[in-house]
Scaffold this active site. Sequence first.
Site, PDB file in Angstrom:
ATOM      1  N   SER A 205       0.834  -1.194   0.000  1.00  0.00           N
ATOM      2  CA  SER A 205       0.000   0.000   0.000  1.00  0.00           C
ATOM      3  C   SER A 205       0.873   1.249   0.000  1.00  0.00           C
ATOM      4  O   SER A 205       2.057   1.200   0.357  1.00  0.00           O
ATOM      5  CB  SER A 205      -0.915   0.003   1.236  1.00  0.00           C
ATOM      6  OG  SER A 205      -1.712  -1.162   1.261  1.00  0.00           O
ATOM      7  N   GLY A 207       2.845   4.355   1.132  1.00  0.00           N
ATOM      8  CA  GLY A 207       3.390   4.773   2.410  1.00  0.00           C
ATOM      9  C   GLY A 207       3.986   3.675   3.253  1.00  0.00           C
ATOM     10  O   GLY A 207       4.398   3.919   4.391  1.00  0.00           O
ATOM     11  N   THR A 208       4.064   2.452   2.726  1.00  0.00           N
ATOM     12  CA  THR A 208       4.583   1.353   3.532  1.00  0.00           C
ATOM     13  C   THR A 208       6.103   1.262   3.494  1.00  0.00           C
ATOM     14  O   THR A 208       6.678   0.450   4.223  1.00  0.00           O
ATOM     15  CB  THR A 208       3.982   0.018   3.054  1.00  0.00           C
ATOM     16  OG1 THR A 208       4.144  -0.095   1.638  1.00  0.00           O
ATOM     17  CG2 THR A 208       2.503  -0.052   3.396  1.00  0.00           C
ATOM     18  N   GLY A 209       6.776   2.049   2.656  1.00  0.00           N
ATOM     19  CA  GLY A 209       8.233   2.084   2.671  1.00  0.00           C
ATOM     20  C   GLY A 209       8.901   1.327   1.548  1.00  0.00           C
ATOM     21  O   GLY A 209      10.030   0.854   1.704  1.00  0.00           O
ATOM     22  N   LYS A 210       8.260   1.226   0.386  1.00  0.00           N
ATOM     23  CA  LYS A 210       8.850   0.481  -0.732  1.00  0.00           C
ATOM     24  C   LYS A 210      10.089   1.190  -1.267  1.00  0.00           C
ATOM     25  O   LYS A 210      11.128   0.573  -1.489  1.00  0.00           O
ATOM     26  CB  LYS A 210       7.800   0.295  -1.830  1.00  0.00           C
ATOM     27  CG  LYS A 210       6.553  -0.462  -1.402  1.00  0.00           C
ATOM     28  CD  LYS A 210       5.601  -0.683  -2.547  1.00  0.00           C
ATOM     29  CE  LYS A 210       4.981   0.603  -3.038  1.00  0.00           C
ATOM     30  NZ  LYS A 210       4.084   1.222  -2.026  1.00  0.00           N
ATOM     31  N   HIS A 426     -27.484  11.671  18.507  1.00  0.00           N
ATOM     32  CA  HIS A 426     -27.026  10.819  17.402  1.00  0.00           C
ATOM     33  C   HIS A 426     -25.775  10.032  17.806  1.00  0.00           C
ATOM     34  O   HIS A 426     -25.728   8.799  17.657  1.00  0.00           O
ATOM     35  CB  HIS A 426     -26.735  11.687  16.176  1.00  0.00           C
ATOM     36  CG  HIS A 426     -26.396  10.905  14.953  1.00  0.00           C
ATOM     37  ND1 HIS A 426     -27.254  10.725  13.895  1.00  0.00           N
ATOM     38  CD2 HIS A 426     -25.264  10.233  14.600  1.00  0.00           C
ATOM     39  CE1 HIS A 426     -26.693   9.983  12.971  1.00  0.00           C
ATOM     40  NE2 HIS A 426     -25.465   9.686  13.352  1.00  0.00           N
ATOM     41  N   GLU A 427     -24.782  10.723  18.338  1.00  0.00           N
ATOM     42  CA  GLU A 427     -23.549  10.043  18.733  1.00  0.00           C
ATOM     43  C   GLU A 427     -23.774   9.150  19.946  1.00  0.00           C
ATOM     44  O   GLU A 427     -23.163   8.086  20.072  1.00  0.00           O
ATOM     45  CB  GLU A 427     -22.448  11.064  19.010  1.00  0.00           C
ATOM     46  CG  GLU A 427     -22.109  11.970  17.837  1.00  0.00           C
ATOM     47  CD  GLU A 427     -21.735  11.202  16.595  1.00  0.00           C
ATOM     48  OE1 GLU A 427     -21.172  10.095  16.708  1.00  0.00           O
ATOM     49  OE2 GLU A 427     -22.016  11.700  15.490  1.00  0.00           O
ATOM     50  N   HIS A 430     -25.040   5.808  18.671  1.00  0.00           N
ATOM     51  CA  HIS A 430     -23.951   4.945  18.198  1.00  0.00           C
ATOM     52  C   HIS A 430     -23.218   4.308  19.382  1.00  0.00           C
ATOM     53  O   HIS A 430     -22.932   3.104  19.394  1.00  0.00           O
ATOM     54  CB  HIS A 430     -22.957   5.769  17.379  1.00  0.00           C
ATOM     55  CG  HIS A 430     -23.426   6.102  16.001  1.00  0.00           C
ATOM     56  ND1 HIS A 430     -23.961   5.175  15.142  1.00  0.00           N
ATOM     57  CD2 HIS A 430     -23.419   7.284  15.315  1.00  0.00           C
ATOM     58  CE1 HIS A 430     -24.274   5.756  13.995  1.00  0.00           C
ATOM     59  NE2 HIS A 430     -23.959   7.037  14.069  1.00  0.00           N
ATOM     60  N   ASP A 504     -23.771   6.799   7.218  1.00  0.00           N
ATOM     61  CA  ASP A 504     -24.081   5.548   7.915  1.00  0.00           C
ATOM     62  C   ASP A 504     -24.853   4.597   7.005  1.00  0.00           C
ATOM     63  O   ASP A 504     -24.552   3.398   6.932  1.00  0.00           O
ATOM     64  CB  ASP A 504     -24.912   5.844   9.171  1.00  0.00           C
ATOM     65  CG  ASP A 504     -24.140   6.644  10.198  1.00  0.00           C
ATOM     66  OD1 ASP A 504     -22.898   6.565  10.184  1.00  0.00           O
ATOM     67  OD2 ASP A 504     -24.771   7.354  11.001  1.00  0.00           O
TER      68      ASP A 504
END
Length: 648
Positions: A205, A207-210, A426-427, A430, A504
């Site tokens: 992916s 940003g994984t450091g390739k 609402h929160e 959840h 949602d």
Amino acid sequence: MTPKKDPETNPWMKTALVWFGIFAAIILFVSVFDGSKQRVTGDSIAYSDFLSRVDNGQVRDVAIGDDVVSGTLTDDTAFRTAAPNDPRLIDRLTEKNVKFSARPRDEPSFWMILLYQSLPFLLLVGLAFFVLRQMQKNSGSGAMGFGKSKAKMLTEKHGRVTFDDVAGIDESREELQEIVDFLKDPSKFARLGGKIPKGALLVGSPGTGKTLLARAVAGEAGVPFFTISGSDFVEMFVGVGASRVRDMFEQAKKNAPCIVFIDEIDAVGRHRGAGLGNGNDEREQTLNQLLVEMDGFEANEGIIIIAATNRPDVLDPALLRPGRFDRQVVVPRPDIEGREKILAVHSKKLPLAPDVDIRTVARGTPGFSGADLANLCNEAALMAARKGKRLVAMREFEEAKDKVMMGAERKSMVMTEDEKKATAYHEAGHALVSLHVPGCDPLHKVTIIPRGRALGVTWNLPERDRYSMSMKQMKARLALCFGGRIAEQLIYGKDSLNTGASNDIQQATDMARSMVMEYGMSEKLGWLRYRDNQDEVFLGHSVARSQTTSEATAQLIDSEVRALIEEAEATARGVLTDNLHELHRLAEALLEYETLTGDESKRAIAGEDIGRSDGDKHRPAPMSSGGSSIPKTRRPKGPFGDPAPAGA
């Protein structure tokens, strides 16, 4: 003693010399054309004054030229004046006994004539040469050198990177260690008849450091390192990319053994035959030349190709076969041990406070790539600097993690009391569903402070790194998605619902459809896959390939998706209806404190004091290390962050 710089190697000196030469040529040109005028000396006087002095006997001798009359007065003063076409001048000079002579016309020499004619041409040639040199310097391959490679050679003076600078991806590093050993001692493998892989494809992916891993291989081996992007091969002119591939390998042969790193190789290595070029377009010719250079009739000994991509599924099969890219090295997102090592590398330059626990930060960041962790450390340092602190404390790391995941706090956003109350319920809905439905991830934090595009955020975090989800966990997450909408419906009624739950609903629909069509979690449809996410690129557009399904099957899919959604709605409604008093308590606590951690939410539901002083009324307590983690997406979706209603 510091050696003097050679002007040929100093770009500023070379530019200054070129401009100095142009300026000197202009001065010479002006002086040559104006030289005839400069040879006539003396004070300039008016012609009428000259005539009156002749009449008064004050002129001793005169030299008459084409356009200038010069001479000497009786007091030995030299003079000059313009000479109009005056036929009476000779008579007046003779009458007054003034000696006069005719100054011969200046006839330019052969060399002067040659200079007059060649100087403009030389100036144009010099200017054109200067422009071409500038274009060559900027393009890296010359004005006409389209076929030259744009690969840049990095050496140790540009910053040497070793495996000590690469942390958290030990398995990937071990797979590339053999390449380093070969570059250091090729005879070790040649004695046993072994051949080093010609190419290694780094897959992972963003940003994984390739790229960092490829540079570490070159740094460990101590060999030249050529780097180029896949898009640098492709140009509008057919054949340029293939020429650049040939030139790149020619440069690599001169510096063998060496490493050639091609970043984002999917830009040039995609499947052939997907367009209308019939194999003659620029990209396919470039790919064909790359295939030949990597494994053709002519062996390229000592050249190792390392490429990186995050789309291995679109690469041409001929590029991935043994003999070209023999190995595919997966560079995954780091686990907790890897994240701890990466954080230790990035935090070396930070003045950390004694309360900073790198292990705690690592436990709270599952799914973060190496680039995400570097950004986290940088944001923590910036926050500490804005506050005027000299050390980076644990609170800055927690705030930086919230900012990276959920966005910055929108402190300037003004909400009415009704909007704030609706967001709190609402929160709270959840959060309450996540606390009562088995299979939900532990509640980590809930806030009604607007962040990013969300008016409020409920943050549920898994207890450890998760690589798969069970059907029970997915159904629990579906119920969690509808906790906020159903809480608003119970408090305000159906007619007062707003658009805040759109994300949602979208997340729940996508998850339910994936359960039915991809994961085989429907008894009626069985273990069949009804959707394929592989894409083909055709004329620049992505065309999804899906299996043909009958109308009856499509109707059955829709009914199964609806059944999962209705089951999730019923589960969330039952939890909130049975625990309505807890919903009111949690919403009131959110209106008072704005942000609550998971433990504070449980105490608020039980009617207990959450344990904050007046000075920290609106500041959440520091998060505990146990079970703290974040989703794998950087920005929350669905129950983790509800977008603002339209027009908010």
